[in-house]
Write a protein that holds these residues in place. Structure first.
Motif, PDB file in Angstrom:
ATOM      1  N   ASN A  37       0.813  -1.222  -0.113  1.00  9.22           N
ATOM      2  CA  ASN A  37      -0.062   0.223   0.023  1.00  9.22           C
ATOM      3  C   ASN A  37       0.870   1.315  -0.020  1.00  9.22           C
ATOM      4  O   ASN A  37       0.329   2.394   0.327  1.00  9.22           O
ATOM      5  N   ASN A  38       2.077   0.908  -0.204  1.00  8.47           N
ATOM      6  CA  ASN A  38       3.024   2.428  -0.455  1.00  8.47           C
ATOM      7  C   ASN A  38       3.404   2.997   0.777  1.00  8.47           C
ATOM      8  O   ASN A  38       3.592   4.108   0.764  1.00  8.47           O
ATOM      9  N   ASN A  39       3.389   2.289   2.081  1.00 11.97           N
ATOM     10  CA  ASN A  39       3.626   2.710   3.219  1.00 11.97           C
ATOM     11  C   ASN A  39       5.057   2.075   3.696  1.00 11.97           C
ATOM     12  O   ASN A  39       5.551   1.356   3.204  1.00 11.97           O
ATOM     13  N   GLN A  40       5.624   2.845   4.779  1.00 14.65           N
ATOM     14  CA  GLN A  40       6.706   2.492   5.424  1.00 14.65           C
ATOM     15  C   GLN A  40       6.664   1.734   6.772  1.00 14.65           C
ATOM     16  O   GLN A  40       5.399   2.011   7.132  1.00 14.65           O
ATOM     17  N   VAL A  41       7.300   0.777   7.009  1.00 13.99           N
ATOM     18  CA  VAL A  41       7.306  -0.036   8.099  1.00 13.99           C
ATOM     19  C   VAL A  41       8.543   0.148   8.795  1.00 13.99           C
ATOM     20  O   VAL A  41       9.750   0.366   8.311  1.00 13.99           O
ATOM     21  N   LEU A  42       8.348   0.039  10.190  1.00 15.58           N
ATOM     22  CA  LEU A  42       9.609   0.207  11.042  1.00 15.58           C
ATOM     23  C   LEU A  42       9.469  -0.997  11.983  1.00 15.58           C
ATOM     24  O   LEU A  42       8.476  -1.401  12.731  1.00 15.58           O
ATOM     25  N   ILE A  43      10.551  -1.777  12.005  1.00 20.75           N
ATOM     26  CA  ILE A  43      10.955  -3.010  12.751  1.00 20.75           C
ATOM     27  C   ILE A  43      11.863  -2.608  14.090  1.00 20.75           C
ATOM     28  O   ILE A  43      13.066  -2.137  13.708  1.00 20.75           O
ATOM     29  N   PHE A  44      11.475  -2.796  15.248  1.00 23.12           N
ATOM     30  CA  PHE A  44      12.260  -2.403  16.193  1.00 23.12           C
ATOM     31  C   PHE A  44      12.771  -3.638  17.117  1.00 23.12           C
ATOM     32  O   PHE A  44      12.026  -4.549  17.244  1.00 23.12           O
ATOM     33  N   LEU A  45      14.010  -3.551  17.141  1.00 22.49           N
ATOM     34  CA  LEU A  45      14.828  -4.525  18.174  1.00 22.49           C
ATOM     35  C   LEU A  45      16.054  -3.884  18.610  1.00 22.49           C
ATOM     36  O   LEU A  45      16.968  -3.495  17.884  1.00 22.49           O
ATOM     37  N   ASN A  46      15.935  -4.002  19.928  1.00 23.89           N
ATOM     38  CA  ASN A  46      17.112  -3.171  20.575  1.00 23.89           C
ATOM     39  C   ASN A  46      18.412  -4.065  20.852  1.00 23.89           C
ATOM     40  O   ASN A  46      18.844  -3.966  21.827  1.00 23.89           O
ATOM     41  N   ARG A  47      18.795  -4.778  19.674  1.00 20.69           N
ATOM     42  CA  ARG A  47      20.020  -5.303  19.753  1.00 20.69           C
ATOM     43  C   ARG A  47      20.693  -5.440  18.441  1.00 20.69           C
ATOM     44  O   ARG A  47      20.199  -5.795  17.520  1.00 20.69           O
ATOM     45  N   ARG A  48      21.808  -4.735  18.582  1.00 20.22           N
ATOM     46  CA  ARG A  48      22.527  -4.485  17.166  1.00 20.22           C
ATOM     47  C   ARG A  48      23.261  -5.945  16.919  1.00 20.22           C
ATOM     48  O   ARG A  48      23.517  -6.717  17.752  1.00 20.22           O
ATOM     49  N   GLY A  49      23.941  -5.902  15.598  1.00 22.08           N
ATOM     50  CA  GLY A  49      24.685  -7.171  15.512  1.00 22.08           C
ATOM     51  C   GLY A  49      23.994  -8.124  14.676  1.00 22.08           C
ATOM     52  O   GLY A  49      22.893  -7.780  14.453  1.00 22.08           O
ATOM     53  N   PHE A  50      24.516  -9.364  14.434  1.00 25.13           N
ATOM     54  CA  PHE A  50      23.647 -10.377  13.754  1.00 25.13           C
ATOM     55  C   PHE A  50      23.087 -11.203  14.644  1.00 25.13           C
ATOM     56  O   PHE A  50      21.829 -11.518  14.491  1.00 25.13           O
ATOM     57  N   ALA A  51      23.699 -11.913  15.579  1.00 21.97           N
ATOM     58  CA  ALA A  51      23.142 -12.755  16.288  1.00 21.97           C
ATOM     59  C   ALA A  51      23.865 -12.557  17.978  1.00 21.97           C
ATOM     60  O   ALA A  51      24.900 -11.900  17.973  1.00 21.97           O
ATOM     61  N   CYS A  52      23.003 -12.937  18.963  1.00 22.66           N
ATOM     62  CA  CYS A  52      23.540 -12.819  20.284  1.00 22.66           C
ATOM     63  C   CYS A  52      25.129 -13.554  20.654  1.00 22.66           C
ATOM     64  O   CYS A  52      25.742 -12.922  20.911  1.00 22.66           O
ATOM     65  N   SER A  53      24.848 -14.812  20.223  1.00 20.73           N
ATOM     66  CA  SER A  53      26.206 -15.438  20.204  1.00 20.73           C
ATOM     67  C   SER A  53      26.214 -16.567  19.278  1.00 20.73           C
ATOM     68  O   SER A  53      25.358 -17.036  18.424  1.00 20.73           O
ATOM     69  N   MET A  54      27.630 -17.242  19.509  1.00 17.39           N
ATOM     70  CA  MET A  54      28.012 -18.217  18.670  1.00 17.39           C
ATOM     71  C   MET A  54      27.961 -19.742  19.583  1.00 17.39           C
ATOM     72  O   MET A  54      28.561 -19.611  20.505  1.00 17.39           O
ATOM     73  N   ILE A  55      27.287 -20.714  19.145  1.00 16.18           N
ATOM     74  CA  ILE A  55      27.074 -21.839  19.940  1.00 16.18           C
ATOM     75  C   ILE A  55      27.681 -23.195  19.043  1.00 16.18           C
ATOM     76  O   ILE A  55      27.390 -23.239  17.881  1.00 16.18           O
ATOM     77  N   CYS A  56      28.416 -23.788  19.824  1.00 13.06           N
ATOM     78  CA  CYS A  56      28.898 -25.090  19.178  1.00 13.06           C
ATOM     79  C   CYS A  56      27.950 -26.197  19.270  1.00 13.06           C
ATOM     80  O   CYS A  56      27.022 -26.414  20.187  1.00 13.06           O
ATOM     81  N   LYS A  57      27.335 -26.589  18.039  1.00 14.24           N
ATOM     82  CA  LYS A  57      26.459 -27.489  17.768  1.00 14.24           C
ATOM     83  C   LYS A  57      26.613 -28.788  18.740  1.00 14.24           C
ATOM     84  O   LYS A  57      25.522 -29.454  18.936  1.00 14.24           O
ATOM     85  N   SER A  58      27.931 -29.250  18.701  1.00 18.04           N
ATOM     86  CA  SER A  58      27.933 -30.727  19.470  1.00 18.04           C
ATOM     87  C   SER A  58      28.083 -30.534  20.883  1.00 18.04           C
ATOM     88  O   SER A  58      27.628 -31.380  21.656  1.00 18.04           O
TER      89      SER A  58
END
Ligand code: ADP
Ligand code: ZN
Ligand code: ZN
Length: 736
Positions: free
Chosen positions: A420-441
């Motif tokens: 509909n030609n509108n703008q959307v704002l998504i808010f998340l108060n955490r920068r970066g890609f992911a909180c942390s890196m975890i070993c799968k095993s």
């Protein structure tokens, strides 16, 4: 007859003033309090401030050194500001010699000359006023320049350049005698464009506020302007300032963040032209010096600035505005831990002028002062543009499958708004890609070696970064614990959401706005430009986006994780979340299009989430005030925090225990003083040091201050261990 011994403030972390000798040749000249001096200190030369002539009874020690040079003829700070520095030092228990450096821009702190560099201003001549524009048909840029100056009034060469008018064009117009050069002093004080101001008819709520405030010019009265987002608070103080400027006075406008400066500056310049200046760290030293000196001479009607601008000298200050007064950025959280809002209030008191605190989400402190009658409360309940406040829609996440943190329903809503030609704002108060890196095993998690915290995964370029000490590391390829090589990125950050949304909504631009993406100069400004174009797009951002911006095309705000913060260990957590959510929601539907806020939550029944959903911040904050009153937490008691850090947690703890032992021996430690601690700070280990703290509470500010003074005499003892670094925080805003 002035003596030859003087007391000087030197920028070192020691409480005393230092005594120096004035050389014979300089003794006839009476020094003015506040002039800068070059003084030898240890084996360095420092810039000190002359404070007073030493008491004549002072014994003349041979060890006193001569001052090297007197840098100023006249003091650059007036008496009111010197008194403010003195008060701030006593209130925050921070050495005056350091506090006073905050009152100067960097170049003056370094001892450079206080010389004002005039920029060139241009004005249309009488001839230019009546000149037939068709005669400039063949010189379109000259024509454009003349028209602009006729419309906008007098402008600086710099502003003209921003409009695309070159100096060559200006010189050509000058040769034709259509325009003339003037100095900033000649720039008319009332250069504001009356028509532009009067064009908007104030709402009755706005009118009442303007009348109330302007009726108190000349009095040290505090107003709390509590107006919903988009209610025209800025318009209210623009009008008040216009009245003030008509009386030949000036205004200081404090904003919480540099990111808000361009928008505020533009809005003020529209009305007040080049008699508006802004002061913040994105300006270089030269620019800051010129603004500082210009303000001191009364050449600017309005100075807009971030935290440290509260110290700028203004020739005839008539009012201070603190916009978004609730914002935590007004408090400095290291070294001199001052609150610019609170210093503004004291400055206004000393100068007998009103202060206007404005916010859609007032702080608990200010609101309770308004409720108890210390401040006058002014309320704006309606949006000025007639737009409705956005509606809140909770989205219960229980049992729902999420895609990168998004529920199916939220994604659908985003899609339909974009279409509909509108703008959307998504808010998340955490920068970066992911909180942390975890070993799968084995479940190993990337941890910062220097802090009690996980390291955040960043992409582009990919690396790990600690958000507490900013330490960086490459991503692991092999798990340090089990040597496997498969990892998972756990938790969401703005970069990850940006990636996901870009793939999901390919036809639409996705702008990520956080402190990483806006590190470069002007990048934020450029983002704002794109948003202003009004085309459909998605904004992904942290709290940077929540503050004060006007995004007329945003119709949907999505809050990914409304729950974080509600359950924080800090008693200010819920106040913060309510402010953040209300502010970010306020970006929606500000003009013609209605706005909607979708809050994703797992705890819809939580009483605080329920309150927030009603969109009624005032009721929410009043409940928090009641809670604080019943638990006697600030502002119903006063708080001073003593923190100690060292490379060993036990040292920090023991140091604080010895402080408490010292205090407990004093008469000042009465029943009214409550102590908490020593306890490890919320994040004990940060940047490789271990932090512990003791809190002192009292219902009497006076007795708390006397106690802190007494504590200082212990802290500054020369025998004190050098292994522990301590700090005093008066009115702390976080338990960190
Ligand atoms: P706030 O500071 O409370 O967020 P602003 O002062 O930025 O609100 O006003 C929001 C919008 O409403 C702006 O676009 C402003 O120009 C407009 N506005 C403010 N007051 C009026 C008014 N009385 N009539 C029409 N529009 C107004
Ligand atoms: Zn492993
Ligand atoms: Zn760290």
């Amino acid at each position: 007859m002035p003596g030859d011994l003087i007391d000087v403030l030197v920028p070192v972390p020691l409480l005393e003033k230092f005594t120096y000798k004035v050389p014979k040749g300089n003794q006839k000249r009476k020094l003015k309090r506040g002039v800068r001096l070059k003084v030898p200190f240890g084996n360095r030369i420092l810039i000190g401030i002359f404070w007073n002539y030493s008491d004549s009874s002072k014994p003349k020690r041979a060890s006193y050194k001569f001052i090297k040079e007197i840098l100023d003829e006249d003091a650059l700070l007036d008496k009111a500001l010197l008194d403010l520095a003195d008060w701030s030092s006593r209130y925050y228990h921070y050495p005056l010699g350091e506090v006073i450096t905050y009152f100067f821009p960097p170049s003056l702190r370094k001892g450079k000359e206080a010389k004002f560099k005039e920029s060139t201003y241009w004005k249309v001549t009488d001839k230019g006023d009546f000149f037939d524009l068709s005669e400039l048909k063949r010189a379109p840029s000259q024509r454009e320049g003349l028209v602009l100056l006729r419309e906008k009034g007098d402008l600086s060469q710099k502003s003209l350049r921003a409009y695309g008018i070159s100096s060559v064009t200006l010189n050509n117009l000058y040769k034709k005698e259509l325009i003339q050069k003037i100095s900033l002093e000649q720039l008319p004080v009332n250069s504001h464009r009356i028509e532009a101001i009067d064009k908007k008819k104030l709402t009755s709520e706005q009118n009442i506020s303007v009348q109330a405030i302007s009726g108190e010019f000349g009095n040290d009265k505090t107003f709390l302007l509590n107006g919903v987002t988009g209610s025209g608070k800025t318009e209210v103080y623009l009008r008040c300032i216009r009245k003030l400027v008509d009386q030949g006075k000036q205004a200081l406008v404090l904003i919480p963040e540099i990111g808000l400066a361009p928008q505020a500056e533009r809005r003020f310049k529209e009305l007040f032209g080049d008699r508006v200046a802004s002061f913040h760290s994105a300006k270089n030293e030269r620019e800051r010096l010129d603004v500082w000196l210009g303000a001191q001479r009364g050449l600017y009607d309005i100075v807009i600035g971030t935290r440290s601008s509260v110290f700028i000298p203004m020739k005839n200050l008539g009012m201070i505005v603190v916009d978004e007064e609730h914002d935590a950025s007004f408090k400095q959280t290291e070294r001199f831990r001052y609150s610019a809002r609170d210093i503004a209030l004291y400055r206004a008191k000393l100068s007998k002028i009103p202060t206007l605190l404005a916010s859609a989400t007032p702080s608990v402190e200010s609101m309770s002062n308004a409720l108890n009658g210390k401040y006058q409360l002014l309320t704006l309940k309606q949006r000025a543009t007639g737009a409705d406040l956005p509606s809140f829609v909770p989205l219960d996440l229980k049992g729902k499958a999420l895609k990168e943190g998004f529920s199916e329903q939220l994604l659908e809503e985003i899609g339909s708004e974009l279409n509909n030609n509108n703008q959307v704002l998504i808010f998340l108060n955490r920068r970066g890609f992911a909180c942390s890196m975890i070993c799968k095993s084995c479940g190993w998690i990337s941890h910062c070696d220097r802090c009690d915290a996980h390291m955040t995964v960043h992409s582009n370029p990919s690396h790990l970064q600690c958000h507490h000490c900013e330490h960086k590391k490459p991503l692991y390829t092999i798990c340090p614990s089990c040597q496997h090589n498969e990892f998972e990125s756990y938790g969401l950050g703005t970069e990850r959401i940006e990636d996901f949304l870009k793939k999901k909504f390919r036809q639409f631009p996705v702008l990520r706005i956080d402190s990483d993406s806006t590190r470069q100069k002007d990048s934020f400004k450029n983002y704002l430009k794109i948003i202003d174009e009004g085309k459909p797009l998605i904004l992904v951002g942290t709290q940077m986006l929540a503050k004060g911006h006007h995004f007329p095309e945003v119709t949907l705000v999505g809050i990914l994780d409304a729950d974080s913060g509600i359950f924080s260990a800090d008693f200010r957590g819920s106040e913060r979340v309510a402010q953040l959510i209300t502010q970010v929601s306020g970006r929606a539907g500000r003009e013609k299009k209605p706005g909607k806020v979708i809050l994703q939550t797992y705890c819809q029944e939580h009483p605080q989430i329920e309150e927030l959903l009603k969109g009624d911040y005032e009721t929410f904050i009043k409940k928090i005030i009641e809670d604080r009153a019943s638990t006697k937490s600030p502002p119903f008691s006063f708080h001073v925090k003593l923190q100690a850090e060292s490379f060993n947690g036990l040292l920090s703890r023991d140091f604080l225990s010895s402080c408490l032992d010292y205090l407990n021996k004093s008469q000042l430690m009465n029943k009214d003083i409550k102590t908490v601690g020593p306890l490890p700070s919320l994040m004990e280990k940060k940047s490789g040091v271990y932090r512990w703290e003791v809190s002192l509470f009292s219902s009497s500010r006076k007795s708390l201050h006397s106690l802190t003074d007494h504590l200082q005499s212990f802290l500054y003892l020369p025998k004190q261990t050098r292994k522990v670094r301590w700090s005093i925080d008066v009115d702390p805003i976080s338990t960190m």
